[in-house]
Design an enzyme around this catalytic site. Structure first.
Site, PDB file in Angstrom:
ATOM      1  N   HIS A 160       0.833  -1.216   0.000  1.00 54.35           N
ATOM      2  CA  HIS A 160       0.000   0.000   0.000  1.00 54.35           C
ATOM      3  C   HIS A 160       0.866   1.263   0.000  1.00 54.35           C
ATOM      4  O   HIS A 160       0.471   2.287   0.544  1.00 54.35           O
ATOM      5  CB  HIS A 160      -0.955   0.029   1.204  1.00 54.35           C
ATOM      6  CG  HIS A 160      -1.684  -1.256   1.421  1.00 54.35           C
ATOM      7  ND1 HIS A 160      -2.853  -1.586   0.781  1.00 54.35           N
ATOM      8  CD2 HIS A 160      -1.375  -2.342   2.195  1.00 54.35           C
ATOM      9  CE1 HIS A 160      -3.247  -2.791   1.153  1.00 54.35           C
ATOM     10  NE2 HIS A 160      -2.356  -3.279   2.007  1.00 54.35           N
ATOM     11  N   SER A 281      14.795  21.622 -16.332  1.00 58.26           N
ATOM     12  CA  SER A 281      13.617  22.425 -16.623  1.00 58.26           C
ATOM     13  C   SER A 281      14.064  23.750 -17.220  1.00 58.26           C
ATOM     14  O   SER A 281      15.103  24.286 -16.838  1.00 58.26           O
ATOM     15  CB  SER A 281      12.834  22.667 -15.329  1.00 58.26           C
ATOM     16  OG  SER A 281      12.057  23.823 -15.439  1.00 58.26           O
ATOM     17  N   LYS A 287      15.940  21.695 -11.121  1.00 57.37           N
ATOM     18  CA  LYS A 287      15.312  20.428 -11.480  1.00 57.37           C
ATOM     19  C   LYS A 287      16.225  19.450 -12.221  1.00 57.37           C
ATOM     20  O   LYS A 287      17.023  19.841 -13.060  1.00 57.37           O
ATOM     21  CB  LYS A 287      14.088  20.678 -12.366  1.00 57.37           C
ATOM     22  CG  LYS A 287      13.005  21.470 -11.679  1.00 57.37           C
ATOM     23  CD  LYS A 287      12.107  20.608 -10.854  1.00 57.37           C
ATOM     24  CE  LYS A 287      11.133  19.884 -11.774  1.00 57.37           C
ATOM     25  NZ  LYS A 287      10.228  19.054 -10.988  1.00 57.37           N
ATOM     26  N   ASN A 289      15.021  16.050 -14.010  1.00 56.81           N
ATOM     27  CA  ASN A 289      13.818  15.252 -14.235  1.00 56.81           C
ATOM     28  C   ASN A 289      14.132  13.857 -14.776  1.00 56.81           C
ATOM     29  O   ASN A 289      14.972  13.724 -15.657  1.00 56.81           O
ATOM     30  CB  ASN A 289      12.894  15.977 -15.217  1.00 56.81           C
ATOM     31  CG  ASN A 289      12.409  17.311 -14.662  1.00 56.81           C
ATOM     32  OD1 ASN A 289      12.239  17.454 -13.454  1.00 56.81           O
ATOM     33  ND2 ASN A 289      12.213  18.273 -15.541  1.00 56.81           N
ATOM     34  N   GLU A 294       9.982   8.251 -17.198  1.00 59.57           N
ATOM     35  CA  GLU A 294       8.644   8.833 -17.427  1.00 59.57           C
ATOM     36  C   GLU A 294       8.155   8.517 -18.836  1.00 59.57           C
ATOM     37  O   GLU A 294       6.992   8.173 -19.046  1.00 59.57           O
ATOM     38  CB  GLU A 294       8.678  10.354 -17.235  1.00 59.57           C
ATOM     39  CG  GLU A 294       8.729  10.757 -15.775  1.00 59.57           C
ATOM     40  CD  GLU A 294       8.891  12.253 -15.578  1.00 59.57           C
ATOM     41  OE1 GLU A 294       8.359  12.781 -14.613  1.00 59.57           O
ATOM     42  OE2 GLU A 294       9.570  12.909 -16.408  1.00 59.57           O
ATOM     43  N   TYR A 321      -8.046 -13.653 -46.925  1.00 57.34           N
ATOM     44  CA  TYR A 321      -7.404 -12.341 -46.831  1.00 57.34           C
ATOM     45  C   TYR A 321      -8.402 -11.208 -47.075  1.00 57.34           C
ATOM     46  O   TYR A 321      -9.239 -11.273 -47.967  1.00 57.34           O
ATOM     47  CB  TYR A 321      -6.258 -12.224 -47.856  1.00 57.34           C
ATOM     48  CG  TYR A 321      -5.619 -10.840 -47.838  1.00 57.34           C
ATOM     49  CD1 TYR A 321      -4.601 -10.536 -46.950  1.00 57.34           C
ATOM     50  CD2 TYR A 321      -6.080  -9.826 -48.681  1.00 57.34           C
ATOM     51  CE1 TYR A 321      -4.040  -9.262 -46.910  1.00 57.34           C
ATOM     52  CE2 TYR A 321      -5.531  -8.552 -48.649  1.00 57.34           C
ATOM     53  CZ  TYR A 321      -4.512  -8.274 -47.763  1.00 57.34           C
ATOM     54  OH  TYR A 321      -3.970  -7.022 -47.709  1.00 57.34           O
ATOM     55  N   GLN A 326      -3.869  -4.959 -44.086  1.00 58.17           N
ATOM     56  CA  GLN A 326      -2.793  -4.006 -44.359  1.00 58.17           C
ATOM     57  C   GLN A 326      -2.560  -3.098 -43.143  1.00 58.17           C
ATOM     58  O   GLN A 326      -1.473  -2.569 -42.951  1.00 58.17           O
ATOM     59  CB  GLN A 326      -3.154  -3.172 -45.593  1.00 58.17           C
ATOM     60  CG  GLN A 326      -2.086  -2.189 -46.004  1.00 58.17           C
ATOM     61  CD  GLN A 326      -2.329  -1.705 -47.425  1.00 58.17           C
ATOM     62  OE1 GLN A 326      -2.220  -2.467 -48.376  1.00 58.17           O
ATOM     63  NE2 GLN A 326      -2.670  -0.440 -47.568  1.00 58.17           N
ATOM     64  N   LYS A 329       0.386  -3.427 -40.027  1.00 58.11           N
ATOM     65  CA  LYS A 329       1.812  -3.104 -40.022  1.00 58.11           C
ATOM     66  C   LYS A 329       2.208  -1.976 -39.083  1.00 58.11           C
ATOM     67  O   LYS A 329       3.149  -2.126 -38.293  1.00 58.11           O
ATOM     68  CB  LYS A 329       2.275  -2.807 -41.443  1.00 58.11           C
ATOM     69  CG  LYS A 329       2.387  -4.087 -42.217  1.00 58.11           C
ATOM     70  CD  LYS A 329       2.442  -3.888 -43.696  1.00 58.11           C
ATOM     71  CE  LYS A 329       1.888  -5.112 -44.370  1.00 58.11           C
ATOM     72  NZ  LYS A 329       0.449  -5.375 -44.119  1.00 58.11           N
TER      73      LYS A 329
HETATM   74  N1  ARG Z   1      -0.205  -4.380 -48.953  1.00 56.16           N
HETATM   75  C1  ARG Z   1      -0.941  -5.551 -48.721  1.00 56.16           C
HETATM   76  C2  ARG Z   1      -1.013  -5.841 -47.227  1.00 56.16           C
HETATM   77  O1  ARG Z   1      -0.318  -5.248 -46.527  1.00 56.16           O
HETATM   78  C3  ARG Z   1      -0.308  -6.705 -49.425  1.00 56.16           C
HETATM   79  C4  ARG Z   1      -1.267  -7.795 -49.774  1.00 56.16           C
HETATM   80  C5  ARG Z   1      -2.204  -7.280 -50.805  1.00 56.16           C
HETATM   81  N2  ARG Z   1      -3.101  -8.269 -51.246  1.00 56.16           N
HETATM   82  C6  ARG Z   1      -4.225  -7.957 -51.889  1.00 56.16           C
HETATM   83  N3  ARG Z   1      -4.953  -8.929 -52.261  1.00 56.16           N
HETATM   84  N4  ARG Z   1      -4.567  -6.717 -52.099  1.00 56.16           N
HETATM   85  O2  ARG Z   1      -1.781  -6.648 -46.755  1.00 56.16           O
END
Ligand code: ARG
Length: 464
Positions: A160, A281, A287, A289, A294, A321, A326, A329
């Site tokens: 605590h 600061s 200071k 920091n 942080e 898919y 996309q 990423k």
């Molecule tokens: N740029 C696409 C991705 O990141 C690659 C695959 C694209 N495939 C498609 N059928 N459009 O997923």
């Protein structure tokens, strides 16, 4: 007006892509960092095509040397990425064809961007997992070195956020070691599921060419091939799993950051952070920091956010898919960068922490940290624990009104509460007596902490 004859899929189109749509759907701006993995995947794929007699050995040689040149251009910054070519895959394939001519167009035989991108991300992530794992090991050995210096440095253990019982600083540090050791294990386990090859799934159903998936997998260092083509091109659970491992790891780093920030504050003053890790600061000259911890605490939110983004991205997708993928990423790349940055900072910072031993010790002396030891002493003399708790509570109240620690109360004052208390109580009430008493595996006795450090060193040696 845009001209679809440039597009690699332009055949059936009669109208050019809208310029906004072209930019909106492109991924090259961020997926170009996968270039080296994309090329490695293409070389393995082409090698397999040649072994399977789908392309000739001259064609393979042309493709390999062309791709090597494209990679060299990319790495030296002599490559111009085109949004009209949408993504890393089509940019590279077009550059290859510009270099080697018609043979370049054969590379995509028996393959789709769907299995290609799934492969690229896995190759990328496998590499990053290995970098993260070795950075964790570096951080762990820094923790062990610091812990070894502090097996006898007493500080208050808190519950605590209040003084509870004395512990040694090395024991506290070893708690951190354990947390990140589990993270390391989780990462190694996640790697097993990352290192599976989607190639061969093609768009979604597999390919009519007589491909040899095992060969491609071996060439790329994959442990196995994905069993099901629909699953292989569509699921991103491996990336979600990584993001969840990363989230746990960042949660740990964030907790440590919070402690470092508290400890470095003038109110605690347990540690000194090296100047090179702090900033001043612009208005308050006094200071210093703790910016790095942080920021790590703050960056934890980005990683949790990425985990949520990836989970949400996946949850509504029917097989197989979908372009939604996309969007996997940027959160994934950001998670990797944030995690690696935070671990790198800590691997450097932790061994450079200077502990203010006196302040830690003095803090443990305030707050009746040995009250449990006094209760345990009475239990050993035959008093039931609940009664002992009551007696010690009254003595703590005496101490508070006299402004004294338990060890500073006179024997008479103590005996007024219980005649079981004798002269030997004073060794029990010392901080050293208290930590030494917790002498079992997992306890804070310095000898146990020394052994825990030894076991940890053995566990991480040669186990990356
Ligand atoms: N740029 C696409 C991705 O990141 C690659 C695959 C694209 N495939 C498609 N059928 N459009 O997923």
């Amino acid at each position: 007006m845009a001209d679809n004859s440039k597009k690699m899929w332009g055949g059936r189109y009669t109208e050019a892509t809208d310029a906004f749509v072209e930019a909106f759907t492109a991924s090259v701006e961020f997926d170009h960092i996968l270039a080296a993995y994309d090329i490695a995947g293409s070389i393995a794929h082409a090698t397999m095509l040649e072994k399977s007699a789908i392309i000739s050995s001259e064609e393979l040689e042309q493709i390999k040397s062309g791709l090597a040149e494209v990679l060299a251009d990319i790495e030296s910054g002599n490559f111009s990425w085109s949004v009209a070519l949408e993504d890393v895959h089509m940019n590279i394939e077009r550059a290859l064809t510009e270099r080697i001519g018609e043979t370049g167009k054969k590379l995509h035989t028996g393959r789709s961007r769907n299995d290609q991108i799934a492969t690229d991300i896995r190759l990328y992530l496998r590499d990053q997992i290995d970098r993260i794992s070795s950075t964790i090991r570096k951080l762990q050995s820094g923790i062990l070195d610091l812990a070894a210096d502090h097996t006898e440095t007493i500080m208050p253990g808190l519950t605590h956020l209040q003084v509870a019982q004395p512990v040694v600083f090395g024991h506290h540090l070893m708690a951190w070691f354990e947390m990140i050791e589990r993270d390391h294990q989780r990462l190694a386990d996640c790697r097993k599921r990352v290192n599976i090859m989607p190639l061969g799934a093609a768009a979604l159903a597999g390919t009519g060419f007589p491909i040899d998936r095992q060969l491609t997998a071996e060439l790329l260092g994959f442990d196995d091939i994905a069993e099901n083509s629909l699953d292989a091109v569509s699921d991103r659970d491996f990336a979600i799993e990584f993001a969840s491992v990363a989230s746990l790891l960042m949660m740990h780093l964030s907790r440590w950051s919070e402690e470092l920030i508290l400890w470095a504050s003038p109110q605690f003053d347990y540690i000194e952070l090296p100047d090179r890790f702090c900033t001043g600061s612009s208005i308050m000259p006094q200071k210093k920091n703790p910016d790095v911890p942080e920021l790590i605490r703050g960056k934890t939110g980005r990683v949790f956010g990425s985990l949520t983004a990836l989970l949400t991205l996946m949850k509504g997708q029917p097989l197989a898919y979908n372009k939604d993928n996309q969007e996997d990423k940027e959160p994934l790349f950001d998670t990797v960068d944030t995690l690696l940055g935070s671990l790198t900072a800590f691997a450097d910072l932790i061994p450079a922490i200077a502990a203010n031993r006196d302040n830690m010790r003095n803090a443990a002396l305030r707050g009746y940290a040995t009250a449990t030891d006094l209760a345990d002493y009475l239990v050993m003399k035959g008093l039931p624990f609940r009664d002992a708790h009551e007696v010690v509570g009254r003595l703590v109240a005496d101490g508070i009104s006299a402004g004294k620690d338990l060890s500073e109360l006179s024997l008479e004052t103590m005996q007024a509460q219980s005649n079981l208390i004798e002269g030997d109580i004073f060794t029990v009430l010392t901080l050293e007596g208290s930590v030494n008493a917790r002498n079992h595996p997992g306890g804070t006795a310095p000898s146990q902490v020394t052994r825990a450090i030894q076991r940890a060193r053995e566990a991480i040696a040669g186990n990356n």
